[in-house]
Design an enzyme around this catalytic site. Structure first.
Site, mmCIF file in Angstrom:
data_model
loop_
_atom_site.group_PDB
_atom_site.id
_atom_site.type_symbol
_atom_site.label_atom_id
_atom_site.label_comp_id
_atom_site.label_asym_id
_atom_site.label_seq_id
_atom_site.Cartn_x
_atom_site.Cartn_y
_atom_site.Cartn_z
ATOM 1 N N LYS A 10 13.830 8.274 -23.148
ATOM 2 C CA LYS A 10 14.976 7.582 -23.725
ATOM 3 C C LYS A 10 14.931 7.639 -25.263
ATOM 4 O O LYS A 10 13.912 8.053 -25.847
ATOM 5 C CB LYS A 10 14.975 6.128 -23.238
ATOM 6 C CG LYS A 10 15.069 5.957 -21.709
ATOM 7 C CD LYS A 10 15.269 4.470 -21.387
ATOM 8 C CE LYS A 10 14.855 4.064 -20.011
ATOM 9 N NZ LYS A 10 15.048 2.628 -19.755
ATOM 10 N N TYR A 50 23.261 3.638 -14.750
ATOM 11 C CA TYR A 50 22.779 2.274 -14.544
ATOM 12 C C TYR A 50 23.804 1.394 -13.821
ATOM 13 O O TYR A 50 23.780 0.169 -13.961
ATOM 14 C CB TYR A 50 22.392 1.660 -15.889
ATOM 15 C CG TYR A 50 21.075 2.166 -16.435
ATOM 16 C CD1 TYR A 50 19.911 2.116 -15.660
ATOM 17 C CD2 TYR A 50 20.967 2.677 -17.730
ATOM 18 C CE1 TYR A 50 18.695 2.565 -16.155
ATOM 19 C CE2 TYR A 50 19.743 3.126 -18.235
ATOM 20 C CZ TYR A 50 18.615 3.066 -17.444
ATOM 21 O OH TYR A 50 17.407 3.501 -17.935
ATOM 22 N N PHE A 58 22.274 -7.820 -19.529
ATOM 23 C CA PHE A 58 21.770 -6.768 -20.417
ATOM 24 C C PHE A 58 22.517 -5.438 -20.255
ATOM 25 O O PHE A 58 22.210 -4.460 -20.942
ATOM 26 C CB PHE A 58 20.269 -6.556 -20.203
ATOM 27 C CG PHE A 58 19.890 -6.136 -18.797
ATOM 28 C CD1 PHE A 58 19.903 -4.802 -18.419
ATOM 29 C CD2 PHE A 58 19.510 -7.085 -17.856
ATOM 30 C CE1 PHE A 58 19.556 -4.418 -17.133
ATOM 31 C CE2 PHE A 58 19.150 -6.708 -16.564
ATOM 32 C CZ PHE A 58 19.183 -5.372 -16.201
ATOM 33 N N ARG A 86 6.654 6.591 -10.716
ATOM 34 C CA ARG A 86 6.906 5.157 -10.943
ATOM 35 C C ARG A 86 5.603 4.449 -11.329
ATOM 36 O O ARG A 86 5.593 3.572 -12.193
ATOM 37 C CB ARG A 86 7.549 4.513 -9.714
ATOM 38 C CG ARG A 86 8.986 4.928 -9.469
ATOM 39 C CD ARG A 86 9.965 4.461 -10.525
ATOM 40 N NE ARG A 86 10.091 3.027 -10.598
ATOM 41 C CZ ARG A 86 11.053 2.396 -11.263
ATOM 42 N NH1 ARG A 86 11.979 3.065 -11.942
ATOM 43 N NH2 ARG A 86 11.107 1.099 -11.292
ATOM 44 N N THR A 92 8.572 -2.465 -15.520
ATOM 45 C CA THR A 92 9.756 -2.256 -16.365
ATOM 46 C C THR A 92 9.565 -2.740 -17.806
ATOM 47 O O THR A 92 9.921 -2.032 -18.755
ATOM 48 C CB THR A 92 10.974 -2.971 -15.738
ATOM 49 O OG1 THR A 92 11.191 -2.425 -14.432
ATOM 50 C CG2 THR A 92 12.229 -2.787 -16.574
ATOM 51 N N ARG A 103 4.460 2.949 -20.146
ATOM 52 C CA ARG A 103 5.027 1.756 -20.772
ATOM 53 C C ARG A 103 3.924 0.799 -21.220
ATOM 54 O O ARG A 103 4.027 0.164 -22.279
ATOM 55 C CB ARG A 103 5.987 1.071 -19.799
ATOM 56 C CG ARG A 103 7.266 1.862 -19.570
ATOM 57 C CD ARG A 103 7.980 1.411 -18.324
ATOM 58 N NE ARG A 103 9.335 1.955 -18.194
ATOM 59 C CZ ARG A 103 10.086 1.782 -17.124
ATOM 60 N NH1 ARG A 103 9.634 1.094 -16.077
ATOM 61 N NH2 ARG A 103 11.294 2.299 -17.059
HETATM 62 P P1 IDP Z 1 13.321 0.467 -14.290
HETATM 63 O O1 IDP Z 1 13.683 1.289 -15.506
HETATM 64 O O2 IDP Z 1 11.866 0.108 -14.285
HETATM 65 O O3 IDP Z 1 13.783 1.092 -12.988
HETATM 66 P P2 IDP Z 1 15.499 -1.450 -13.968
HETATM 67 O O4 IDP Z 1 15.319 -2.851 -13.441
HETATM 68 O O5 IDP Z 1 16.176 -0.463 -13.078
HETATM 69 O O6 IDP Z 1 14.069 -0.941 -14.437
HETATM 70 O O7 IDP Z 1 16.307 -1.580 -15.329
HETATM 71 C C1 IDP Z 1 16.863 -0.434 -15.945
HETATM 72 C C2 IDP Z 1 16.606 -0.509 -17.434
HETATM 73 O O8 IDP Z 1 17.340 -1.618 -17.960
HETATM 74 C C3 IDP Z 1 15.148 -0.797 -17.820
HETATM 75 O O9 IDP Z 1 14.370 0.380 -17.844
HETATM 76 C C4 IDP Z 1 15.318 -1.429 -19.179
HETATM 77 O O10 IDP Z 1 15.530 -0.438 -20.181
HETATM 78 C C5 IDP Z 1 16.609 -2.220 -19.015
HETATM 79 N N1 IDP Z 1 16.395 -3.622 -18.647
HETATM 80 C C6 IDP Z 1 16.062 -4.108 -17.424
HETATM 81 N N2 IDP Z 1 15.973 -5.461 -17.426
HETATM 82 C C7 IDP Z 1 16.274 -5.842 -18.686
HETATM 83 C C8 IDP Z 1 16.350 -7.123 -19.330
HETATM 84 O O11 IDP Z 1 16.128 -8.179 -18.735
HETATM 85 N N3 IDP Z 1 16.666 -7.117 -20.660
HETATM 86 C C9 IDP Z 1 16.923 -5.959 -21.349
HETATM 87 N N4 IDP Z 1 16.869 -4.752 -20.779
HETATM 88 C C10 IDP Z 1 16.547 -4.676 -19.462
HETATM 89 MG MG MG Z 2 15.643 1.315 -12.193
#
Ligand code: IDP
Ligand code: MG
Length: 153
Positions: A10, A50, A58, A86, A92, A103
């Site tokens: 990203k 997304y 968010f 993963r 995350t 990460r």
């Molecule tokens: P992932 O990338 O681990 O699959 P997801 O829950 O699918 O996580 O969320 C997608 C993306 O959205 C995350 O990688 C992160 O960049 C962002 N994100 C997720 N939750 C939050 C939050 O609570 N605040 C801000 N950004 C978030």
């Molecule tokens: Mg995801």
């Protein structure tokens, strides 16, 4: 298709000069790179990627973040690729992610977590065609594949 996953380094991963580090981890693990492109993802396409998060607080910020600067998009291939990538990405939120994961080692943020990876075979099957045509995915053999998947039984 379930042997493949979409990985996106990203905008923060590119701006923080971590692309080589991240690619290197996947290469050293033994995964096969089958497609790559360096582009600034549009906000519309970010929203599509997304879409499952639409309506969450968010979501708008997430679409802006992903489209704010160039990303490196890749398709990587291996048996069991989704589970392995993963795990290598880590949880995350950077501050929750285990040390040793991408990460966990390089992010202490909530949203800015460097890398996207498909979370299931079904997600990969939806996500890969958002960015790659079938003719952009290369079919070839890795010369060392017999050493990567060797079995003693
Ligand atoms: P992932 O990338 O681990 O699959 P997801 O829950 O699918 O996580 O969320 C997608 C993306 O959205 C995350 O990688 C992160 O960049 C962002 N994100 C997720 N939750 C939050 C939050 O609570 N605040 C801000 N950004 C978030
Ligand atoms: Mg995801």
């Amino acid at each position: 298709m379930s042997k493949q996953t979409l990985i996106i380094i990203k905008p923060d991963g590119i701006q923080r000069h971590l692309a080589g580090e991240i690619i290197s981890r996947f290469e050293k693990k033994g995964f096969k790179l089958v497609a790559a492109k360096f582009v600034q993802i549009s906000e519309a396409l970010s929203r599509k990627l997304y879409a499952e998060h639409k309506g969450k607080p968010f979501f708008e910020g997430l679409a802006k973040y992903l489209s704010s600067s160039p990303s490196l998009l890749m398709v990587w291939e291996a048996e069991g690729i989704i589970d392995m990538t993963r795990k290598m990405l880590g949880d995350t939120f950077g501050y929750d992610a285990q040390p040793g994961t991408i990460r966990g080692d390089f992010s202490c943020s909530r949203g800015y977590n460097l890398v996207h990876g498909s979370d299931s075979a079904a997600s990969a099957e939806k996500e890969i065609p958002l960015f790659f045509g079938a003719d952009e995915i290369v079919d070839y053999e890795l010369a060392d594949s017999c050493w990567l998947y060797g079995r003693n039984d």
